[in-house]
Structure formats: C-alpha cells, structure tokens
Write an enzyme that holds these catalytic residues in place. Structure first.
Site: not given
Length: 321
Positions: A18-20, A48, A83
């Site tokens: 959406d907003t990156r 990694g 998250e």
C-alpha cells in the site's frame, strides 16, 4: 555517556504493497533526516537473518516508539497483524509508545473492522478456522490501537502530515533535533559523504569540516540534516545558527557562548561575564566529552577564535563544522 539499550528510536509498521513506495517512504526519509533512527524492514534486516526474529527483536528490545501506518489493505496481511499483536503486547508490558497513523482509512473502520477490514477478516476466518483464537487477537489489537490518540490524514497535505508525525515522535522521544523540510532534492550524496567523514575515525581524532558556497544553495539545511542524524552518537552537541549576524550584535558573541555551554551541559550553564571568561568555560565543557558542534554562517576564522578560542580544546572524537 549513558547509552540507551534501544538501538532504534522508532519501529515503523506498514503494509508494504500500500505505502512502501509513497507515503511510508517519505515518512521514513523525514524521520531519518530529523535524526530519528528508524527501523524499516527492507532497510534494517541483514540478508540471511531470520526476518521474523529480527522484527520481533526490533519491537521488543530495540525501539522506543512504534509508528503504525494503517492503510486500506493493512488487515489483509497476517504478517502485519502478527506484528501489531507483538507491538500491543509490548506496549502493555513496558513504556513503549504507539502512534497510529490512519492513511486512507478512518479510525472507526480500523476499530470496528468495517469496509476493506471486514473483507479481510472474512477471508481470515475462512483460512484460520482452526486458529480462531489468533483471529480474535488480531481484532482486539486493532481495536486497542485505534482507540489511541493518533494522526488521521484524510484530505490533509501529505507533507504537513508527515512533519506533524515527526514533531509528535520528537516530543515523545524528547529529542532536540532541528526542523528540516520533509522533501529535499539533490543533497543525499553530500550528506552521505559528510556522515562518512564524521564516523571514519571513530572516537580517536578531532575533526573540523567546512561547507562552502554561495548563499541560498542549502548549506544550512545540509548541516541541519547531518546534525540531526548524528547527535545521538555524541555526549554533547550544539548548533549555533546565524553566527555572523548574531556576533555583530551588542553582546552577540557572549550570547552564542552561553548557548553553546548550555547546549553541551544540557541547560546547566554557569554565568559568564565576558568573552574571555566564555572561552575558558567552553574549554571546560568540551575538553572531557565528545561533542558535535555546528557553527552556521561563519564569515571568517577570527569570529571562531573570538567565540571558542584559538587553541583546540576538544576531546578526541569531537567534530566541528
């Protein structure tokens, strides 16, 4: 110098699709330019590393504030929702601060899970029939954060909204960073070079840099950005603005000396009665701690000598520009 256990000032939570590449990217840049060390998953996770472990570590152990950008499709991402649950749990068990930002959605939509959020949860309840307890946790976390005081963008200008968010974060962190415009063009390369210079010798050498050029090309803005990005790495810091103009005023040099001493000693300035006394006080303040000192708009070296003296009293690792 007491060092905070937090590696980051801010953990930035958002739905990447959406907003990156627009709002969140602009917000991240503005936070960094304001000297706010910000965790963003595509910037901070080493290749990694276990991504989930790194993000959980950033939330639970390395940041002081979480800024959550709620967008139209935020709830469609189980990653974002997991998250969010971690952030809420951390907020309840610590002094972690949460600032919600409602981008293209209303707080009520997030709290009650209506509209696109209702559609997302209909899919989640179908996909996670055997884990409905987790779905309930997602819903509860959204409701709890939506009730917090945050920033609703709606029809506001994006640049002003971003600056307001930066200001709120600075207030919550009690940072003394300087204002810089949220959008800057053509300065990143020079800022990177100056930052490299600031850090190349670690804590061993005193360094002095000069930014030269005609008026109006952005020297002060560049100096502010570099100052903001590096103050957390020094035991004391001071930005003296308009040195040339102020030094010409009656007692102007004395006022600059008082500000410098107050900044370095964090408001604990002693009385000074003349510039010679001020130079001695400055030497006492900077000789035993690494400091970052910026003298803005200096006309000649003689002004610097009158302000801080001709003999460099700085502690190893200090930098001046």
């Amino acid at each position: 110098m007491a060092v905070s256990q937090c590696t980051y000032h801010v953990f930035l939570s958002f739905r990447g699709e959406d907003t990156r590449r627009n709002f969140t990217d602009h917000l991240y840049t503005a936070l960094v330019r304001a000297g706010i060390h910000t965790f963003r998953d595509d910037e901070e996770i080493e290749r990694g590393k276990n991504i989930e472990d790194e993000i959980e570590n950033a939330i639970l152990h390395k940041s002081r504030v979480s800024v959550i950008v709620f967008s139209k499709n935020y709830a469609s991402s189980t990653w974002c929702l997991d998250e969010l649950v971690k952030i809420v749990d951390h907020m309840k068990s610590s002094e972690h601060v949460v600032l919600p930002v409602f981008y293209d959605v209303d707080p009520g939509q997030v709290k009650k899970q209506t509209g696109s959020y209702a559609e997302a949860f209909a899919r989640h309840e179908e996909s996670f029939r055997s884990e409905l307890n987790m779905v309930h946790k997602w819903r509860a976390a959204l409701k709890e954060v939506a009730d917090l005081a945050g920033m609703v963008l709606r029809d506001r200008h994006e640049s002003q909204s971003i600056q307001d968010i930066v200001n709120q974060v600075q207030n919550k962190l009690h940072l003394s960073a300087l204002y810089v415009p949220p959008y800057l063009v053509g300065v990143d390369t020079l800022i990177t070079r100056i930052n490299w210079w600031l850090n190349q010798d670690g804590h061993t050498k005193v360094g002095i840099a000069t930014i030269c050029g005609i008026g109006g090309i952005g020297k002060t803005t560049i100096a502010k950005v570099v100052y903001n990005q590096n103050i957390h790495g020094f035991e004391g810091h001071s930005f003296l603005a308009n040195v040339r103009e102020t030094s010409r005023d009656c007692n102007g040099l004395l006022r600059l000396q008082r500000q410098l001493i107050s900044d370095i000693l964090k408001g604990k300035a002693h009385k000074i009665y003349n510039t010679d006394n001020g130079i001695n006080r400055i030497k006492e303040a900077v000789c035993c701690r690494r400091v970052l000192l910026v003298l803005d708009d200096v006309e000649d070296l003689e002004t610097v000598r009158k302000l801080i003296g001709s003999q460099g009293p700085f502690h190893p690792g200090s930098k001046s520009s």
